[in-house]
Design a protein around this motif. Sequence first.
Motif, PDB file in Angstrom:
ATOM      1  N   MET A   1     -10.358  -3.142   2.975  1.00 49.48           N
ATOM      2  CA  MET A   1      -9.105  -3.489   2.347  1.00 49.48           C
ATOM      3  C   MET A   1      -8.066  -3.740   3.424  1.00 49.48           C
ATOM      4  SD  MET A   1      -8.631  -0.812  -0.714  1.00 49.48           S
ATOM      5  CE  MET A   1     -10.059  -0.193  -1.535  1.00 49.48           C
ATOM      6  N   ALA A   2      -7.163  -4.606   3.122  1.00 51.78           N
ATOM      7  CA  ALA A   2      -5.995  -4.752   3.977  1.00 51.78           C
ATOM      8  C   ALA A   2      -5.061  -3.595   3.658  1.00 51.78           C
ATOM      9  CB  ALA A   2      -5.309  -6.086   3.711  1.00 51.78           C
ATOM     10  N   LEU A   3      -4.056  -3.444   4.470  1.00 54.76           N
ATOM     11  CA  LEU A   3      -3.087  -2.379   4.246  1.00 54.76           C
ATOM     12  C   LEU A   3      -1.832  -2.930   3.589  1.00 54.76           C
ATOM     13  CD1 LEU A   3      -3.525  -0.497   7.622  1.00 54.76           C
ATOM     14  CD2 LEU A   3      -4.493   0.096   5.402  1.00 54.76           C
ATOM     15  N   LEU A   4      -1.042  -2.035   3.027  1.00 56.41           N
ATOM     16  CA  LEU A   4       0.163  -2.387   2.287  1.00 56.41           C
ATOM     17  C   LEU A   4       1.261  -1.408   2.675  1.00 56.41           C
ATOM     18  CD1 LEU A   4       1.489  -3.886  -0.241  1.00 56.41           C
ATOM     19  CD2 LEU A   4       0.669  -1.927  -1.545  1.00 56.41           C
ATOM     20  N   ILE A   5       2.462  -1.914   2.911  1.00 54.72           N
ATOM     21  CA  ILE A   5       3.609  -1.062   3.188  1.00 54.72           C
ATOM     22  C   ILE A   5       4.358  -0.863   1.875  1.00 54.72           C
ATOM     23  CG2 ILE A   5       5.769  -0.833   4.456  1.00 54.72           C
ATOM     24  CD1 ILE A   5       4.485  -2.542   6.682  1.00 54.72           C
ATOM     25  N   THR A   6       4.564   0.382   1.519  1.00 58.24           N
ATOM     26  CA  THR A   6       5.206   0.697   0.236  1.00 58.24           C
ATOM     27  C   THR A   6       6.728   0.722   0.368  1.00 58.24           C
ATOM     28  OG1 THR A   6       5.259   3.091   0.564  1.00 58.24           O
ATOM     29  CG2 THR A   6       3.223   2.153  -0.373  1.00 58.24           C
ATOM     30  N   GLU A   7       7.383   0.932  -0.754  1.00 56.40           N
ATOM     31  CA  GLU A   7       8.849   0.979  -0.796  1.00 56.40           C
ATOM     32  C   GLU A   7       9.405   2.195  -0.049  1.00 56.40           C
ATOM     33  OE1 GLU A   7       7.219   3.281  -4.131  1.00 56.40           O
ATOM     34  OE2 GLU A   7       6.907   1.190  -3.582  1.00 56.40           O
ATOM     35  N   ARG A   8       8.543   3.093   0.387  1.00 61.25           N
ATOM     36  CA  ARG A   8       8.986   4.246   1.191  1.00 61.25           C
ATOM     37  C   ARG A   8       9.411   3.822   2.595  1.00 61.25           C
ATOM     38  NH1 ARG A   8       7.007   9.517  -0.211  1.00 61.25           N
ATOM     39  NH2 ARG A   8       6.864   9.871   2.021  1.00 61.25           N
ATOM     40  N   CYS A   9       9.131   2.579   2.975  1.00 60.66           N
ATOM     41  CA  CYS A   9       9.458   2.060   4.305  1.00 60.66           C
ATOM     42  C   CYS A   9      10.958   2.201   4.576  1.00 60.66           C
ATOM     43  CB  CYS A   9       9.051   0.589   4.399  1.00 60.66           C
ATOM     44  SG  CYS A   9       9.479  -0.217   5.953  1.00 60.66           S
ATOM     45  N   ILE A  10      11.282   2.698   5.779  1.00 56.82           N
ATOM     46  CA  ILE A  10      12.688   2.861   6.170  1.00 56.82           C
ATOM     47  C   ILE A  10      13.111   1.826   7.221  1.00 56.82           C
ATOM     48  CG2 ILE A  10      12.758   5.320   5.569  1.00 56.82           C
ATOM     49  CD1 ILE A  10      12.439   5.896   8.630  1.00 56.82           C
ATOM     50  N   ASN A  11      12.286   0.816   7.435  1.00 58.30           N
ATOM     51  CA  ASN A  11      12.580  -0.261   8.394  1.00 58.30           C
ATOM     52  C   ASN A  11      12.854   0.273   9.796  1.00 58.30           C
ATOM     53  OD1 ASN A  11      12.272  -2.324   6.497  1.00 58.30           O
ATOM     54  ND2 ASN A  11      14.363  -2.085   5.797  1.00 58.30           N
ATOM     55  N   CYS A  12      12.048   1.204  10.241  1.00 60.55           N
ATOM     56  CA  CYS A  12      12.254   1.827  11.553  1.00 60.55           C
ATOM     57  C   CYS A  12      11.745   0.957  12.693  1.00 60.55           C
ATOM     58  CB  CYS A  12      11.592   3.198  11.604  1.00 60.55           C
ATOM     59  SG  CYS A  12       9.790   3.141  11.543  1.00 60.55           S
TER      60      CYS A  12
END
Length: 86
Positions: A1-12
């Motif tokens: 599977m590819a990976l997914l960044i969720t809405e928990r991302c803080i744009n760090c």
Amino acid sequence: MALLITERCINCDMCEPECPNQAIALGAEIYEIDPSRCTECIGHYESPTCQSVCPISHTIIQDVAWRETPDQLWEKFVQLYPNLNG
């Protein structure tokens, strides 16, 4: 599977420079992963570097909408880097 960044991302900005496939880019609101370029670091590292550098746990997860076997991820790596494999 590819990976997914969720809405928990803080744009760090920790994940984007670590991606060897240039699959991560800043989207409209958070970082996003291009599943056509994500190999979960197969061909580069033992485990996905984006997950290991992310300071927020469970932010980068497997994308269940983009199912791939390890063999398929390896084939994607080979297609992305034909000069390394031939």
